[in-house]
Every structure is written in C-alpha cells, then in structure tokens.
Design a protein around this motif. Sequence first.
Motif: not given
Length: 333
Positions: A191, A197-198
């Motif tokens: 991530p 992504r997080q």
Amino acid sequence: MDGSRRITIQTIADEAQVSKSTVSCYLNGRTEKMSAETRERIARVIQKYDYRPSAAARLLTAGRSCLLGVVVCDITNGFANRLVKGIAQVCRESGYQILVGTSEYDPDAELLHLERMAGMKVDGVILQPTGQPDASLALLRRAGVPVVCIDSKPEGAPLWVATSNYRSTFDAVSACLRMGYTRCLLLSAEPGLLTSRQERCQACLDAAAQAGAPCHAELIGADTPDSEILRLASQGGGRTLVFVPNCWLLPKVFRALAPLHGEIPARLGLLGFDNEEWAEFSVPSVSTIVQPALQEGASTAALLIDNLLGKPGIPQNATLACEIRLRGSTSGG
C-alpha cells in the motif's frame, strides 16, 4: 510566394515600412491608434504573403504554452489509458495539448518527468502520484506550475480528483460476505503511501470485522509465483472471498487460481477492481468495482483548466462514485 523564403513578422514590418511592434499590435487587434493608411499597408503585405503568425509564438509571448503535462504510474494499465483519454478529450475541446509521461511507480522518474515538463513551460500538470509526492509538489510550486492530483488525495495537494475507494470497497466486500463467504483473503501490492490502496485495504479489513469474518492480508507483486497465490487461496476452511484491490494484479491472481476455477463461487469468491475489458467475458466472470476512469480524467482536466482560466467558484476537489458489478465469481451473476 517564394516557397524558399521564410516569412516572419520582421518581413511584414520591413515591407510595410513599420516597426515589428506595430505589426504585432495589428495582429492582436490593437489598431485604435493606427491610421487607416498604416492598417491598409500592413493588410496588403499580409495578404500578399498569406502570412499566418505562429500560434505557439503568440502563446509564449502571452505567457501561455497551451500544453499540459500528464504523469501516470503505468501507461500500459487499462485504467490509466481511460484516464488519459478523458483528459485528452477535455483538453482538445479547450485548445490544449498534452505531454504524457509514465513513472512506473518510481518517485525519481516522476520527478524527472515533472522537471522536464516545467522546463517546457507547461501551463499545468495532472499527476497520478507514486506515493506522498512532497518533492514533486515542491518542485512544481517553485516552478510556478499549477497541479491537480488524480486517483489520489495526498496531503499537501491543493487540488485533487479521486474515486470513492473506501465506500465502494466496503459496500462490495460486505455484499459478498452476505452471500455466505466466511473469511477474506486480501491480496494486495504494497500500500505504501498511495491513498487509493490504503483506503481499499482498510475498507476490506473494516467490512470483514463488521461481518465478524476473519481477514488474512498478504502482500504480493508482479514477481510472486502463481504457486504461492494458489497456496494462499487453498488455506483455511469454509468459503473464502479473495479480494484484489490493485487492478493490475487482478489478471495475475485470476490466472494463478486457474486450478481452482471449478470451486468458484461455491468455495472461493473473487473480487477486484476494474479490468472491464475482460472481467465480464471470462469464465467464470469476475466481480469488480469499476472506477469511472473516463469521467475522472475529464473532471481533472476541467478542474485544472478552469483554475488556469481563473474561473470563480471552482471546487477544490471531487470524489466520484464507483460502480459495483457482482458477477459469477461471487455468485452475483
């Protein structure tokens, strides 16, 4: 006209017996202080040579290049293709051209692209950051180049356009778990500092926790052996939902799970992002969260151009809704 002779504004000025600045004023419509005779003389010479001033030169004189820089993480990615297409459509309609670079998720390559674009006097930049782009944003501030971040909401970015990564992921994972899956396997690339992504990874963990389902997270990448992905998906009892938050990893995971396709969706579910060019037509078809990439690109370009033109009341950022398409890989179709 003699095709071997290059006609310039100086040529027009010499033959019309006026200064270059007078010709420039004529070309830019500032003729109120010129006599009718001067205007007619310049017009005759321009008509004689069919002279058309360089648009680029005029723009640079006015402090504009009508060029926008676009830096994406991976130009071979279908999502990035659609982002750039949306950007290009709006730019074309607004009289801008784009310069496109790809960083390959390398911060140094990102910086190099931005340095060169600033050196080419782009009017603004659209940046899909590789992570937390402090150095990139600082470089553009020093160069006086406005920037809009796309597909990410990094701290310190004054303008951004992104999608509803957290909400859409949470809703999609929750919907799949309600279909009877009892555990989650999160297969994600690192991530890092990418907010998209997080948000997706956190949403999967939160949805599983709310449903009371265990969630095992593993980091994988382009070099992860198919056998390792197959091993991870084969572990554990009950029905497992495999969630892949990275659109570029979904095809790899789908291929790696080929020996288990017969167990989809009964024992194994698969959910990912985007990849609409094949997800609907694969066997089994794959459930996906689809980002409005074309709209996101267009909205980002419009936001940047509106700011360049100084339009009042422009929003500083935007979050666009994703669409959840549940298909055969999760009993959704």
